[in-house]
Structure formats: structure tokens, C-alpha cells
Design a protein around this motif. Sequence first.
Motif, mmCIF file in Angstrom:
data_model
loop_
_atom_site.group_PDB
_atom_site.id
_atom_site.type_symbol
_atom_site.label_atom_id
_atom_site.label_comp_id
_atom_site.label_asym_id
_atom_site.label_seq_id
_atom_site.Cartn_x
_atom_site.Cartn_y
_atom_site.Cartn_z
ATOM 1 N N UNK A 38 46.193 35.515 38.707
ATOM 2 C CA UNK A 38 47.320 35.084 37.900
ATOM 3 C C UNK A 38 48.537 35.787 38.490
ATOM 4 N N UNK A 39 49.508 35.015 38.949
ATOM 5 C CA UNK A 39 50.691 35.603 39.572
ATOM 6 C C UNK A 39 51.654 36.042 38.476
ATOM 7 N N UNK A 40 51.876 37.349 38.405
ATOM 8 C CA UNK A 40 52.840 37.883 37.446
ATOM 9 C C UNK A 40 54.227 37.973 38.076
ATOM 10 N N UNK A 41 54.265 38.288 39.361
ATOM 11 C CA UNK A 41 55.507 38.219 40.129
ATOM 12 C C UNK A 41 55.139 37.989 41.586
ATOM 13 N N UNK A 42 56.015 37.287 42.295
ATOM 14 C CA UNK A 42 55.761 37.002 43.700
ATOM 15 C C UNK A 42 55.448 35.534 43.950
ATOM 16 N N UNK A 43 55.036 35.256 45.173
ATOM 17 C CA UNK A 43 54.760 33.889 45.597
ATOM 18 C C UNK A 43 53.596 33.884 46.580
ATOM 19 N N UNK A 44 52.773 32.836 46.479
ATOM 20 C CA UNK A 44 51.563 32.691 47.293
ATOM 21 C C UNK A 44 51.533 31.269 47.827
ATOM 22 N N UNK A 45 50.953 31.103 49.003
ATOM 23 C CA UNK A 45 50.805 29.757 49.561
ATOM 24 C C UNK A 45 49.353 29.513 49.921
ATOM 25 N N UNK A 46 48.962 28.256 49.800
ATOM 26 C CA UNK A 46 47.642 27.789 50.195
ATOM 27 C C UNK A 46 47.847 27.014 51.484
ATOM 28 N N UNK A 91 49.703 40.860 40.720
ATOM 29 C CA UNK A 91 48.702 39.893 40.297
ATOM 30 C C UNK A 91 47.820 40.475 39.209
ATOM 31 N N UNK A 92 47.265 39.593 38.422
ATOM 32 C CA UNK A 92 46.194 39.936 37.485
ATOM 33 C C UNK A 92 44.974 39.223 38.054
ATOM 34 N N UNK A 93 43.866 39.935 38.245
ATOM 35 C CA UNK A 93 42.716 39.415 38.975
ATOM 36 C C UNK A 93 41.479 39.369 38.086
ATOM 37 N N UNK A 94 40.771 38.256 38.168
ATOM 38 C CA UNK A 94 39.452 38.113 37.547
ATOM 39 C C UNK A 94 38.453 37.783 38.649
ATOM 40 N N UNK A 95 37.266 38.374 38.562
ATOM 41 C CA UNK A 95 36.259 38.030 39.562
ATOM 42 C C UNK A 95 35.550 36.737 39.175
ATOM 43 N N UNK A 96 35.023 36.081 40.171
ATOM 44 C CA UNK A 96 34.381 34.769 40.035
ATOM 45 C C UNK A 96 33.281 34.774 38.979
ATOM 46 N N UNK A 97 32.428 35.790 39.000
ATOM 47 C CA UNK A 97 31.303 35.831 38.064
ATOM 48 C C UNK A 97 31.787 35.919 36.621
ATOM 49 N N UNK A 98 32.814 36.702 36.374
ATOM 50 C CA UNK A 98 33.370 36.818 35.022
ATOM 51 C C UNK A 98 33.906 35.472 34.550
ATOM 52 N N UNK A 99 34.636 34.787 35.427
ATOM 53 C CA UNK A 99 35.201 33.486 35.067
ATOM 54 C C UNK A 99 34.092 32.487 34.792
ATOM 55 N N UNK A 100 33.113 32.393 35.683
ATOM 56 C CA UNK A 100 32.049 31.405 35.515
ATOM 57 C C UNK A 100 31.185 31.691 34.290
#
Length: 183
Positions: A38-46, A91-100
Motif C-alpha cells: 500500500x503506497x502511503x507516499x511515493x510512486x511505483x511503476x510496473x 509503504x505498508x506491506x502485507x505478505x502473500x500468505x497473510x493476504x491469501x
Amino acid sequence: MHVNTVLREHFLESGKDLHVDANKPLLRTGEVAKYVYLIQSGAVRLCARNAEGGETSVQFFFEGDMVSSLESMVSGCPSGFDLITMEACQLRVLDRDTVLTKVQSHATMSFQLLALTQQRLADYINLYAIAIAQTPTQRYKAMLATQPDKLARIPLHILAGYLGVTPVHLSRIRRKLKSGSGS
């Protein structure tokens, strides 16, 4: 793609804070996505890489957006994309297993993840259709009209690649539009 309330609450409750400097990879092509950000500040590109190693940005993310290679995260298959910071990011980060795990036990979360995945698919279809139907000048003008604040944050060489032109061509487009002769 902005995160809705339930996902945002989950990020705030279970996520970890992470600071990442500009121009750093969050995910590389061929890796399985292990995190959602989750972007709290900044910018990211794919971006996607071609056989020669050149890259083309296909989507940009800013404050309030959730970003990952959702396809890789959900399927467990390697990502076909790189995810790279354009600016220093908080960023606020969640790991894949937690999300799934949360998705499996919480129907609303499952629907929201599906909605985000569907939105990503719609974004890709729209990007493809626009790339075919519009000129780089038309695409640039549309971005300028709808998201000038975000456009100003994208480095010109990255924006040029996104539009499918060289940085020199983008400079010409911008100059023509400034002089009022661009169409």
C-alpha cells in the motif's frame, strides 16, 4: 488502483512499514510476488522487459494505491513484470500468505481482491486499446488533461517509453503542445 476500506484496514492492522529508496525493485520478472504494498507516499511503476533487456512501463501507482503483481500473487506463478519505485516510497506491506489466508476466511476481502484483479485486467485492456487507437500525442494530451499532477512525477524517459516514443520525440510533442500547434 485505490484500496477500499476493508483492505486498507487490513493493511493498517497487519501490515509492516517499509521505506524504499527511488529506483529500487520491489519485484523482478520471474519472481513470484510475495508481498502486496500500500503506497502511503511515493510512486511505483510496473514494467515489462523485452528480450534485449529494455523495459516499458505499463502502469503507474501513487499514494493510496495497492500494488503487486496480483496475477503472480494469486496464482503463485512467476511474474511477467518488474515493480520498481520511481520515487522514495513509504509503504505498508502485507505478505502473500497473510493476504491469501484472509481472503479465504473473509468473503468481503475475497470480493475486493477479485475486484482489484478485474480492475487491473480492465486497465490492461484499456492500455492496449488506447495504444492501438490513439497517437502518442493524443495519449499524452489525455494524461495531461486527466492527471497532470501524477504526470509531472513520471520521469520523462519513462513516460516516453510508456507512450511508445523516444525521449526526443516526447520533447517535440511537449514543445508543440506548449506552442499551441500540437493536435
